[in-house]
Design an enzyme around this catalytic site. Structure first.
Site, PDB file in Angstrom:
ATOM      1  N   THR A 268     -12.265  -8.277  -5.956  1.00  0.00           N
ATOM      2  CA  THR A 268     -13.388  -7.552  -5.692  1.00  0.00           C
ATOM      3  C   THR A 268     -13.346  -6.114  -5.465  1.00  0.00           C
ATOM      4  OG1 THR A 268     -12.826  -7.572  -3.074  1.00  0.00           O
ATOM      5  CG2 THR A 268     -14.052  -9.283  -3.955  1.00  0.00           C
ATOM      6  N   SER A 269     -12.407  -5.313  -6.240  1.00  0.00           N
ATOM      7  CA  SER A 269     -12.343  -4.204  -6.047  1.00  0.00           C
ATOM      8  C   SER A 269     -12.764  -3.301  -7.342  1.00  0.00           C
ATOM      9  CB  SER A 269     -10.899  -3.787  -5.837  1.00  0.00           C
ATOM     10  OG  SER A 269     -10.785  -2.464  -5.461  1.00  0.00           O
ATOM     11  N   ARG A 270     -12.193  -3.259  -8.497  1.00  0.00           N
ATOM     12  CA  ARG A 270     -12.651  -2.916  -9.856  1.00  0.00           C
ATOM     13  C   ARG A 270     -12.177  -3.519 -10.985  1.00  0.00           C
ATOM     14  NH1 ARG A 270     -16.078  -0.844  -6.998  1.00  0.00           N
ATOM     15  NH2 ARG A 270     -16.874   1.201  -6.738  1.00  0.00           N
TER      16      ARG A 270
ATOM     17  N   ASP B 197     -15.213 -10.343  -8.745  1.00  0.00           N
ATOM     18  CA  ASP B 197     -16.822  -9.910  -8.572  1.00  0.00           C
ATOM     19  C   ASP B 197     -16.931  -8.521  -9.147  1.00  0.00           C
ATOM     20  OD1 ASP B 197     -19.227  -9.883  -6.780  1.00  0.00           O
ATOM     21  OD2 ASP B 197     -18.237  -8.072  -5.628  1.00  0.00           O
TER      22      ASP B 197
ATOM     23  N   ASP C 236       0.828  -1.148  -0.035  1.00  0.00           N
ATOM     24  CA  ASP C 236      -0.133   0.077   0.277  1.00  0.00           C
ATOM     25  C   ASP C 236       0.917   1.115   0.069  1.00  0.00           C
ATOM     26  OD1 ASP C 236      -1.830   2.135   0.705  1.00  0.00           O
ATOM     27  OD2 ASP C 236      -3.155   0.613   1.258  1.00  0.00           O
TER      28      ASP C 236
ATOM     29  N   HIS D 239     -20.889  -8.554  -8.763  1.00  0.00           N
ATOM     30  CA  HIS D 239     -20.540  -7.305  -8.164  1.00  0.00           C
ATOM     31  C   HIS D 239     -21.441  -7.331  -6.730  1.00  0.00           C
ATOM     32  CE1 HIS D 239     -18.748  -2.985  -8.241  1.00  0.00           C
ATOM     33  NE2 HIS D 239     -18.821  -3.384  -6.979  1.00  0.00           N
TER      34      HIS D 239
ATOM     35  N   GLU E 195     -18.126  -4.552 -17.134  1.00  0.00           N
ATOM     36  CA  GLU E 195     -19.384  -5.066 -16.337  1.00  0.00           C
ATOM     37  C   GLU E 195     -20.732  -4.019 -16.452  1.00  0.00           C
ATOM     38  OE1 GLU E 195     -17.805  -4.744 -12.224  1.00  0.00           O
ATOM     39  OE2 GLU E 195     -19.522  -3.526 -11.857  1.00  0.00           O
TER      40      GLU E 195
HETATM   41  P1  NAI Z   1     -10.034   2.514   1.010  1.00  0.00           P
HETATM   42  O1  NAI Z   1      -9.908   4.018   0.476  1.00  0.00           O
HETATM   43  O2  NAI Z   1     -10.348   2.464   2.573  1.00  0.00           O
HETATM   44  O3  NAI Z   1      -8.552   1.838   0.969  1.00  0.00           O
HETATM   45  C1  NAI Z   1      -8.007   1.970  -0.416  1.00  0.00           C
HETATM   46  C2  NAI Z   1      -6.534   1.385  -0.124  1.00  0.00           C
HETATM   47  O4  NAI Z   1      -5.890   1.311  -1.315  1.00  0.00           O
HETATM   48  C3  NAI Z   1      -5.794   2.748   0.640  1.00  0.00           C
HETATM   49  O5  NAI Z   1      -5.271   2.209   1.841  1.00  0.00           O
HETATM   50  C4  NAI Z   1      -4.981   3.297  -0.396  1.00  0.00           C
HETATM   51  O6  NAI Z   1      -3.627   3.825   0.127  1.00  0.00           O
HETATM   52  C5  NAI Z   1      -4.597   1.965  -1.288  1.00  0.00           C
HETATM   53  N1  NAI Z   1      -4.116   2.333  -2.595  1.00  0.00           N
HETATM   54  C6  NAI Z   1      -4.176   3.280  -3.368  1.00  0.00           C
HETATM   55  N2  NAI Z   1      -3.405   3.264  -4.403  1.00  0.00           N
HETATM   56  C7  NAI Z   1      -2.825   2.286  -4.264  1.00  0.00           C
HETATM   57  C8  NAI Z   1      -1.901   1.331  -5.030  1.00  0.00           C
HETATM   58  N3  NAI Z   1      -1.334   2.178  -6.334  1.00  0.00           N
HETATM   59  N4  NAI Z   1      -1.284   0.541  -4.727  1.00  0.00           N
HETATM   60  C9  NAI Z   1      -1.444  -0.051  -3.437  1.00  0.00           C
HETATM   61  N5  NAI Z   1      -2.248   0.335  -2.569  1.00  0.00           N
HETATM   62  C10 NAI Z   1      -3.015   1.477  -3.088  1.00  0.00           C
HETATM   63  O7  NAI Z   1     -11.099   2.062   0.366  1.00  0.00           O
HETATM   64  P2  NAI Z   1     -11.925   0.812   0.584  1.00  0.00           P
HETATM   65  O8  NAI Z   1     -13.213   0.927   1.273  1.00  0.00           O
HETATM   66  O9  NAI Z   1     -11.098  -0.553   1.105  1.00  0.00           O
HETATM   67  O10 NAI Z   1     -12.403   0.117  -0.844  1.00  0.00           O
HETATM   68  C11 NAI Z   1     -11.488  -0.521  -1.856  1.00  0.00           C
HETATM   69  C12 NAI Z   1     -12.139  -0.720  -3.029  1.00  0.00           C
HETATM   70  O11 NAI Z   1     -13.190  -1.672  -3.017  1.00  0.00           O
HETATM   71  C13 NAI Z   1     -12.962   0.651  -3.485  1.00  0.00           C
HETATM   72  O12 NAI Z   1     -12.066   1.372  -4.102  1.00  0.00           O
HETATM   73  C14 NAI Z   1     -13.975  -0.108  -4.577  1.00  0.00           C
HETATM   74  O13 NAI Z   1     -13.390  -0.079  -5.894  1.00  0.00           O
HETATM   75  C15 NAI Z   1     -14.050  -1.313  -4.069  1.00  0.00           C
HETATM   76  N6  NAI Z   1     -15.308  -2.012  -3.623  1.00  0.00           N
HETATM   77  C16 NAI Z   1     -16.099  -3.081  -4.002  1.00  0.00           C
HETATM   78  C17 NAI Z   1     -17.183  -3.475  -3.557  1.00  0.00           C
HETATM   79  C18 NAI Z   1     -17.967  -4.355  -4.034  1.00  0.00           C
HETATM   80  O14 NAI Z   1     -19.130  -4.754  -3.974  1.00  0.00           O
HETATM   81  N7  NAI Z   1     -17.191  -5.526  -4.606  1.00  0.00           N
HETATM   82  C19 NAI Z   1     -17.933  -2.549  -2.639  1.00  0.00           C
HETATM   83  C20 NAI Z   1     -17.297  -1.450  -2.239  1.00  0.00           C
HETATM   84  C21 NAI Z   1     -15.895  -1.150  -2.509  1.00  0.00           C
END
Ligand code: NAI
Length: 332
Positions: A232-234, A258, A174, A295, A263
């Site tokens: 599960t992110s994007r 996911d 991170d 998703h 999508e």
């Molecule tokens: P968050 O903002 O709490 O955590 C994201 C982390 O990624 C942060 O610690 C940040 O420093 C880190 N980061 C940023 N750029 C990076 C890189 N180049 N390399 C490594 N780490 C990096 O976000 P949260 O709430 O944990 O959500 C993460 C992602 O999950 C969201 O951006 C969203 O895309 C996805 N998501 C998916 C859902 C689903 O239903 N599948 C639902 C909610 C979120």
């Protein structure tokens, strides 16, 4: 406040209507997603409320501004689908639900791992057909395996805790290190070290220009042969075409997703009676070691409660001129 709610699905209305009894906003639901072709539906509304596959790009924002929209309220944590620069130029505020249930998504990532590994989906179908054989159902112990976590924010941190509970070695990458996670036993590593050491890699960082196609030919080549990859992110964190090649060569031993880069044309829709016009996802679905869910990581009762509560509070904060604690600002 008068709000046009786009991509509104029946399962969400129940929650939004229930919590709106305390706010009394005028919510008008549209099944359609928001994009340049549907902006006129928002004519006369102060706010639009959107979800992950609505496309709020510059032309859409400029048209929304002309239609008098002052607020874009996301029912999601991710905001990669909104052009923040265009919104700032048009003086449209962007709000979101920052953390509705990190556990929901983290637990879904674990569900993908467990299903791919122990093949419970195959066993379920086999047993229903009277096939009680164990052939090709071999899994592996998670205990003592190395799990690489890319992004240790809210969801990544919840995921780390679960994997530590399995007795895994958890390594992470991170831009910001969490002292709490280090205290729990997580080791931060460079991206290359994480890629080369992990038996399982799980993505929990946001999609932005720096992370677009983070996993591609080059990064796959640095991984262990047979690695399990979970997203599960994007979707666009992974170059899907490169992932297909890595699956064909056996470099990727398992893929659980996911989210998928195309999508928006598929997910949240019942296409079971249509022809799916997406050859890439059709190819992915043909692999026995690929598991795709639509998703649904966020989709728990607790998360739907929280999404509705925070979304409605966001409207009220905006309407009453209160501090906007869930505002997404350009460059943050
Ligand atoms: P968050 O903002 O709490 O955590 C994201 C982390 O990624 C942060 O610690 C940040 O420093 C880190 N980061 C940023 N750029 C990076 C890189 N180049 N390399 C490594 N780490 C990096 O976000 P949260 O709430 O944990 O959500 C993460 C992602 O999950 C969201 O951006 C969203 O895309 C996805 N998501 C998916 C859902 C689903 O239903 N599948 C639902 C909610 C979120």
């Amino acid at each position: 406040m008068k709000v046009a709610v786009f991509s509104a699905k029946p399962y969400e209305l129940e929650y939004l209507d229930k919590f709106n009894q305390d706010h009394k906003h005028q919510l008008v639901y549209f099944d359609a997603s928001l994009n340049i072709d549907t902006t006129n539906l928002a004519l006369g509304f102060t706010a639009v409320c959107v979800f992950v596959n609505d496309k709020i790009d510059r032309p859409t924002i400029e048209k929304l501004a002309k239609n008098g929209v002052k607020l874009i309220d996301l029912r999601s944590a991710g905001f990669n689908n909104v052009d923040l620069e265009a919104a700032a130029e048009q003086q449209i505020k962007v709000l979101r639900v920052p953390a509705y249930s990190p556990q929901a998504v983290a637990e879904h990532a674990v569900a993908l791992i467990m299903t791919l590994n122990r093949k419970t989906h195959k066993a379920y179908n086999r047993v229903r057909e009277g096939n009680f054989s164990l052939e090709n159902l071999t899994g592996f112990n998670l205990y003592k395996k190395t799990v690489g976590v890319i992004g240790t924010g809210q969801i990544g941190a919840a995921f780390c805790r679960i994997m530590l509970g399995f007795g895994c070695k958890v390594i992470a990458h991170d831009l910001i290190r969490s002292e709490t996670l280090i205290g729990l036993g997580v080791e931060y590593q460079s991206m290359d070290a994480l890629l080369s050491q992990s038996d399982i890699i799980s993505l929990h960082c946001p999609l932005n220009p720096a992370t677009h196609y983070l996993l591609n030919d080059l990064t796959f080549s640095k991984m262990k042969k047979g690695v399990m990859l979970i997203n599960t992110s994007r979707g666009a964190l992974i170059n899907t075409t490169d992932a297909i090649e890595a699956l064909k060569s056996g470099k990727l031993g398992y893929l659980g997703i996911d989210v998928y880069e195309q999508e928006e044309n598929l997910f949240f829709k019942d296409l079971s009676e249509s022809l799916v016009q997406d050859d890439v996802i059709e190819r992915l679905m043909a692999f026995h070691n690929v598991l795709i869910t639509p998703h649904q990581g966020f989709f728990t009762q607790e998360a739907l409660d929280e999404i509705a509560t925070v979304t409605l509070k966001n409207f009220t904060d905006f309407e009453e001129g209160l501090a906007l604690e869930n505002e997404v600002k350009l460059g943050k």
